[in-house]
Every structure is written in structure tokens, then in C-alpha cells.
Design an enzyme around this catalytic site. Structure first.
Site, PDB file in Angstrom:
ATOM      1  N   ASN A  19       0.916  -1.237  -0.070  1.00 43.74           N
ATOM      2  CA  ASN A  19       0.042  -0.038   0.108  1.00 43.74           C
ATOM      3  C   ASN A  19       0.817   1.243  -0.211  1.00 43.74           C
ATOM      4  OD1 ASN A  19      -1.813   2.044   0.335  1.00 43.74           O
ATOM      5  ND2 ASN A  19      -2.120   1.616   2.677  1.00 43.74           N
ATOM      6  N   TRP A  20       0.967   1.916  -1.100  1.00 43.07           N
ATOM      7  CA  TRP A  20       1.927   2.854  -1.248  1.00 43.07           C
ATOM      8  C   TRP A  20       1.385   4.259  -0.643  1.00 43.07           C
ATOM      9  CZ3 TRP A  20       4.057   2.675  -7.284  1.00 43.07           C
ATOM     10  CH2 TRP A  20       4.604   1.664  -7.386  1.00 43.07           C
ATOM     11  N   LYS A  21       0.151   4.266  -0.412  1.00 48.74           N
ATOM     12  CA  LYS A  21      -0.624   5.264   0.083  1.00 48.74           C
ATOM     13  C   LYS A  21      -0.165   6.539  -0.622  1.00 48.74           C
ATOM     14  CE  LYS A  21       0.156   3.384   4.745  1.00 48.74           C
ATOM     15  NZ  LYS A  21       0.382   3.547   6.363  1.00 48.74           N
ATOM     16  N   HIS A  39      -9.367   0.969   4.747  1.00 49.86           N
ATOM     17  CA  HIS A  39      -8.106   1.097   5.536  1.00 49.86           C
ATOM     18  C   HIS A  39      -8.233   1.983   6.748  1.00 49.86           C
ATOM     19  CE1 HIS A  39      -3.869   2.314   6.483  1.00 49.86           C
ATOM     20  NE2 HIS A  39      -3.648   1.360   5.728  1.00 49.86           N
ATOM     21  N   GLU A  98      -6.560   4.470   7.852  1.00 51.92           N
ATOM     22  CA  GLU A  98      -6.557   5.941   7.596  1.00 51.92           C
ATOM     23  C   GLU A  98      -7.936   6.443   6.776  1.00 51.92           C
ATOM     24  OE1 GLU A  98      -2.755   5.435   5.504  1.00 51.92           O
ATOM     25  OE2 GLU A  98      -1.780   4.865   7.163  1.00 51.92           O
ATOM     26  N   GLU A 116      -5.174  -5.127  10.423  1.00 50.68           N
ATOM     27  CA  GLU A 116      -4.159  -4.227  10.575  1.00 50.68           C
ATOM     28  C   GLU A 116      -4.483  -3.543  12.150  1.00 50.68           C
ATOM     29  OE1 GLU A 116      -2.173  -3.216   6.750  1.00 50.68           O
ATOM     30  OE2 GLU A 116      -3.954  -1.667   7.145  1.00 50.68           O
ATOM     31  N   GLY A 121       2.793   1.886  10.657  1.00 49.81           N
ATOM     32  CA  GLY A 121       3.645   3.109  10.362  1.00 49.81           C
ATOM     33  C   GLY A 121       4.380   3.468  11.759  1.00 49.81           C
ATOM     34  N   SER A 148       3.684  -2.404  10.441  1.00 47.42           N
ATOM     35  CA  SER A 148       5.117  -2.556  10.337  1.00 47.42           C
ATOM     36  C   SER A 148       5.648  -3.674  10.036  1.00 47.42           C
ATOM     37  CB  SER A 148       5.547  -2.051  11.929  1.00 47.42           C
ATOM     38  OG  SER A 148       4.959  -0.891  12.137  1.00 47.42           O
ATOM     39  N   GLY A 172       2.896  -1.229   4.149  1.00 49.18           N
ATOM     40  CA  GLY A 172       2.927   0.310   3.851  1.00 49.18           C
ATOM     41  C   GLY A 172       4.408   0.587   3.458  1.00 49.18           C
ATOM     42  N   GLY A 173       5.056   1.160   4.671  1.00 50.72           N
ATOM     43  CA  GLY A 173       6.462   1.684   4.451  1.00 50.72           C
ATOM     44  C   GLY A 173       7.480   0.936   3.794  1.00 50.72           C
TER      45      GLY A 173
END
Ligand code: PEP
Length: 250
Positions: free
Chosen positions: A9-11, A95, A97, A167, A173, A213, A234-235
Site C-alpha cells: 500500500n503505497w499511500k 483502511h 486511515e 491491521e 507506521g 510495520s 505500507g512503508g
């Protein structure tokens, strides 16, 4: 046997040239991975170019969100058919967010799942508890409400085409990864809920990813848990070397 699925997930990251560079590297390094589903989810602006770059590869493309209407006066929104048209076969829905910053609820998640399925996309449906909910012993209750609300009124057939991502919000993150046991406990709980809602056959076939993470250094022990079937990353998905190592966790 459930086939592992690892999704990035590149956001809100990467220009089109940066996105092309990243997936060109993934394509070169991951062509020989045939036993894992691999998905990248760029920003809307980069989806078509990413899909084009990934043609003739086994890496699939997903959106990070969609709207439930097919077309019309909904400024700023993107439909399932448009995602499909741009080259997507997956879409992340609900998600944390989106839930936290954009008013997503279980009811809107449910509408989006139905729209995604109607467009022929595989939904990756996210659920997860906040830190204070975990600390006050409410994890299972929160997950139960999210799962039952998000997946309400779906048929067994529809459910079997859906991926769930657990999640825990406190792990996204933050560098604080859930232990394999903490994640396994919730994954098992989710599978139990799916069994009550859709029967044993469907529940045993649905893939449940862990997200929060995930890194090359912890993916292997997470993936060893019996009910963890993949990762939503993510990251670490923004860096080609890290994502390649993650996908090649075996
Ligand atoms: C995510 O955003 O879905 C996620 C899991 O992020 P990170 O891997 O950076 O914690």
C-alpha cells in the site's frame, strides 16, 4: 492450502516516474516467484502507467479506495469500473486511515465491497483496533463489529472472493509490530466469525493478511502462524529492495 498474498500500500507517495522505476525493479526481481500473489497499490495518478509497466508480469495492481456509485456527479471520486479500466484487479477498502481521516464506516465499507465485486475487483478489506481498544480488552468486540458490519449481506460466493487484512492501528507506521501470537489470535478469531457468517468451507479458504510495520526482518515469523496468509505492507513497500525481500520471505 491458502496461497500467500503480499500487497504493498503505497499511500500518498510517488510520482509517476518514481512509481514506474519501483515496479520495473520489482518486475525484474520477482518474475520467478510463482507461489505467492503479489499486489502493488499506487496512487490513482500512477495506476495506469504502473499497470502498463507490469504487463506480462505476475504482479497485480490495486487501488487504495473506490466509490460505490458507478458514475455521476461525485467530484473527486473513482469507480470500480474506472480502476478496472486503468489496470487494477484489486482494491483496498476501509483502511484505518480512510476510517480515521475520511469518515469511512462499516456501512460505507460494505457498499464499496459490493461495488468492487460488481466491477470484478478483489476487495482487500481492512479491520483493526486502536491502541486504547486493545488496552481496555475490547479488541475482539471491535473486530467483531467491523467484520460483521463490513461483510453484511454478502453471499458465500462473494465472500470467497474477498481478502481480509487485519491491521491493528497501533502497529501501522509505528514500527510496533504485533507479535505473531497476538496477530494469530485475532486472525483465528476473524476466521471463526467468517465461519459463523459464511460456513466452514468459505472461512477456511478466505485469506487473511496481517498489516502493521511488516518488514523483511519480521515477515517470516508472522507468515509461519497458521491463520496468517499474507501481509499488507505500507512503508516497506516503497523501497524495492525491502519489498523484494519481503515477497521472497521463504
Ligand atoms: C498500512 O498502511 O497498511 C501499513 C500496514 O503500513 P506500515 O507497513 O507502514 O505499518
Amino acid at each position: 492450502m491458502r496461497r500467500p498474498i503480499i500487497a504493498g500500500n503505497w499511500k500518498l507517495n510517488k510520482t509517476i516516474p518514481e512509481a514506474i522505476d519501483l515496479v520495473a525493479r520489482l518486475k525484474r526481481s520477482l518474475y520467478d516467484v510463482t507461489d505467492t500473489d503479489i499486489v502493488v497499490c499506487p496512487s490513482f495518478t500512477a495506476i495506469a502507467e504502473v499497470a502498463e509497466t507490469l504487463s506480462e508480469s505476475t504482479i497485480a495492481v490495486g487501488g487504495q479506495d473506490l466509490y460505490w456509485e458507478a458514475s455521476g456527479a461525485f467530484t473527486g471520486e473513482v469507480s470500480g469500473a474506472q480502476l478496472k479500466d486503468a489496470g487494477c484487479s484489486y482494491v483496498i477498502i476501509g483502511h484505518s486511515e480512510r476510517r480515521q481521516f475520511f469518515g469511512e464506516t462499516d456501512a460505507t465499507v460494505n457498499k464499496k465491497i459490493k461495488a468492487a465485486l460488481a466491477a470484478g475487483l478483489t476487495p482487500i478489506v481492512c479491520v483493526g483496533e486502536l491502541l486504547q481498544e486493545r488496552e481496555s480488552g475490547k479488541t475482539e468486540e471491535v473486530i467483531r463489529v467491523q467484520v460483521q458490519g463490513s461483510l453484511a449481506n454478502l453471499t458465500e460466493d462473494e465472500m470467497s472472493g474477498i481478502v481480509i487484512a487485519y491491521e491493528p492501528v497501533w502497529a501501522i507506521g509505528t514500527g510496533k509490530v504485533a507479535t505473531p501470537q497476538q496477530a494469530q489470535d485475532v486472525h483465528k478469531f476473524i476466521r471463526g466469525l467468517l465461519e459463523k457468517m459464511f460456513g466452514k468451507a468459505v472461512a477456511s479458504q478466505v485469506r487473511i493478511q496481517y498489516g502493521g510495520s511488516v518488514k523483511p526482518s519480521n515477515v517470516k515469523e508472522l507468515m509461519a502462524a497458521p491463520d496468517i496468509d499474507g501481509a499488507l505492507v505500507g512503508g516497506a513497500s516503497l523501497d524495492a529492495d525491502q519489498f523484494i525481500q519481503l515477497v521472497k520471505y521463504k
